[in-house]
Design an enzyme around this catalytic site. Structure first.
Site, short mmCIF file in Angstrom:
data_model
loop_
_atom_site.label_atom_id
_atom_site.label_comp_id
_atom_site.label_asym_id
_atom_site.label_seq_id
_atom_site.Cartn_x
_atom_site.Cartn_y
_atom_site.Cartn_z
N HIS A 169 0.86 -1.18 0.00
CA HIS A 169 0.00 0.00 0.00
C HIS A 169 0.90 1.24 0.00
O HIS A 169 2.15 1.10 -0.05
CB HIS A 169 -0.96 -0.03 1.19
CG HIS A 169 -0.28 -0.27 2.52
ND1 HIS A 169 0.62 0.62 3.08
CD2 HIS A 169 -0.36 -1.31 3.39
CE1 HIS A 169 1.04 0.15 4.23
NE2 HIS A 169 0.48 -1.02 4.44
N HIS A 178 4.02 1.32 2.22
CA HIS A 178 5.20 0.62 1.70
C HIS A 178 5.88 1.45 0.61
O HIS A 178 7.10 1.51 0.53
CB HIS A 178 4.79 -0.72 1.08
CG HIS A 178 4.23 -1.71 2.05
ND1 HIS A 178 2.93 -2.16 1.97
CD2 HIS A 178 4.76 -2.33 3.12
CE1 HIS A 178 2.71 -3.04 2.93
NE2 HIS A 178 3.79 -3.14 3.66
N GLN A 212 8.81 -2.87 16.61
CA GLN A 212 9.62 -3.64 15.66
C GLN A 212 10.83 -2.82 15.20
O GLN A 212 11.96 -3.32 15.15
CB GLN A 212 8.74 -4.01 14.46
CG GLN A 212 9.51 -4.55 13.26
CD GLN A 212 8.60 -5.00 12.15
OE1 GLN A 212 7.97 -6.04 12.26
NE2 GLN A 212 8.51 -4.26 11.06
N VAL A 263 2.13 6.46 7.25
CA VAL A 263 1.28 7.07 6.23
C VAL A 263 -0.17 6.75 6.62
O VAL A 263 -0.47 5.61 6.99
CB VAL A 263 1.60 6.54 4.82
CG1 VAL A 263 0.66 7.13 3.79
CG2 VAL A 263 3.05 6.84 4.47
N SER A 320 -1.69 -3.43 5.87
CA SER A 320 -2.24 -4.49 5.01
C SER A 320 -3.45 -5.13 5.67
O SER A 320 -4.32 -5.67 5.00
CB SER A 320 -1.17 -5.55 4.73
OG SER A 320 -0.05 -4.93 4.14
N ARG A 321 -3.51 -5.07 7.00
CA ARG A 321 -4.63 -5.70 7.71
C ARG A 321 -5.90 -4.86 7.66
O ARG A 321 -6.97 -5.35 8.02
CB ARG A 321 -4.24 -5.97 9.17
CG ARG A 321 -3.21 -7.08 9.29
CD ARG A 321 -3.01 -7.53 10.73
NE ARG A 321 -2.24 -8.77 10.79
CZ ARG A 321 -0.91 -8.85 10.97
NH1 ARG A 321 -0.21 -7.75 11.12
NH2 ARG A 321 -0.30 -10.02 10.99
#
Ligand code: PAF
Length: 287
Positions: free
Chosen positions: A34, A37, A154, A177, A187-188
């Site tokens: 998306h 990324h 992370q 973003v 993505s989820r």
């Protein structure tokens, strides 16, 4: 666009670039690309001559009840997006290529920073993340690696891994973003149906509330935590945590400063979302 499915091909590509004197930046992803990324790709382009994007849904970082099976996979679309954004090479291995003997025997121990926040509800997750990132560094041999700040814990752990293990990779973080309504891209998010997506706006709304209170002079981290929890409670979502932490140690702070970060994890009908914001930063207004 070079597409490598084999580790040996990715290594050969890295060696060729190095021999030509080109620096490389790696953007590790699990695909389902998306705009978030793609912003990492743009950042990578700024810091290196060659941009490599990896696409690998890493089974090692998913727990028993997690969404490994339904995690979106759309390699063809991802390759088009990567090509359109000027990525030079994509490394998209299979699980058998990455873990030919199944679960690796030796893995990266992420230490105590991985036991809190997301790690508290996802045991083994960060061990899986750091292990695959260490492998990707070894395979793609980047000079720089770019990670999104949405996965704040992370990014901290990967930076610490590179530092503590003296990996020759500079770790760069890039800002979150968001959609126009404030929802952090993930993505989820595609798991969310219309009304659930509206409920998901509580996360950015809670962060904005903390920012507002901080801007008005509130420095008691407990009060900022309560302010976030209150907004989340109104949103018909299940809050996992809402914390104000030090940006490097991830320790909960009692005094909130400009280098403190507000972090939230919540579930909406089982879909787990995370978001965060460094105090003092502006978040777009939810409409
Ligand atoms: O952030 C992600 O998408 C993943 O955790 C990563 C860094 C690609 C490792 O699998």
């Amino acid at each position: 666009l070079d597409v490598y499915e084999r580790i040996s091909d990715a290594r050969a590509g890295a060696a060729e670039a190095r021999a030509a004197g080109a620096s490389s930046a790696l953007v590790p992803t699990m695909g389902a690309l998306h705009k978030g990324h793609l912003s990492l790709v743009d950042r990578a382009r700024e810091v290196a001559d060659r941009v490599v994007l990896s696409i690998f849904v890493n089974p090692l970082q998913f727990g028993a009840g997690d969404d490994l099976d339904r995690y979106p996979r759309q390699l063809r679309e991802d390759l088009d997006l990567a090509r359109g954004r000027g990525v030079d090479a994509v490394f998209a291995p299979s699980a058998a290529e990455m873990y030919p003997a199944g679960e690796p025997v030796v893995t990266v121990d992420p230490g105590p920073l991985a036991e809190r926040l997301c790690g508290a509800s996802r045991p083994g997750h960060f061990r899986g993340v750091l292990t695959v990132v260490a492998k990707l560094f070894g395979i793609c041999q980047p000079d720089v690696a770019v990670f999104g700040n949405k996965d704040f814990q992370q990014a901290v752990l990967i930076r610490r891994m590179a530092q503590d293990l003296d990996l020759p990779v500079r770790v760069v973080s890039a800002p979150i973003v968001r959609d126009e309504d404030g929802l952090a891209l993930s993505s989820r998010n595609r798991y969310l149906a219309g009304e659930q997506r509206v409920r998901a706006l509580s996360l950015s709304r809670a962060l904005r509330q903390a920012q507002r209170r901080f801007a008005a002079g509130e420095r008691d981290a407990g009060a900022l935590r309560d302010a976030m929890t209150e907004v989340l409670a109104q949103g018909a979502i299940e809050t996992e945590y809402a914390e104000v932490v030090d940006r490097d140690t991830l320790d909960a702070v009692s005094y909130a400063a400009e280098d403190s970060v507000c972090l939230i994890a919540a579930r909406i009908d089982g879909v787990r979302l995370i978001d965060n914001s460094a105090l003092g930063e502006t978040i777009v207004s939810p409409t």
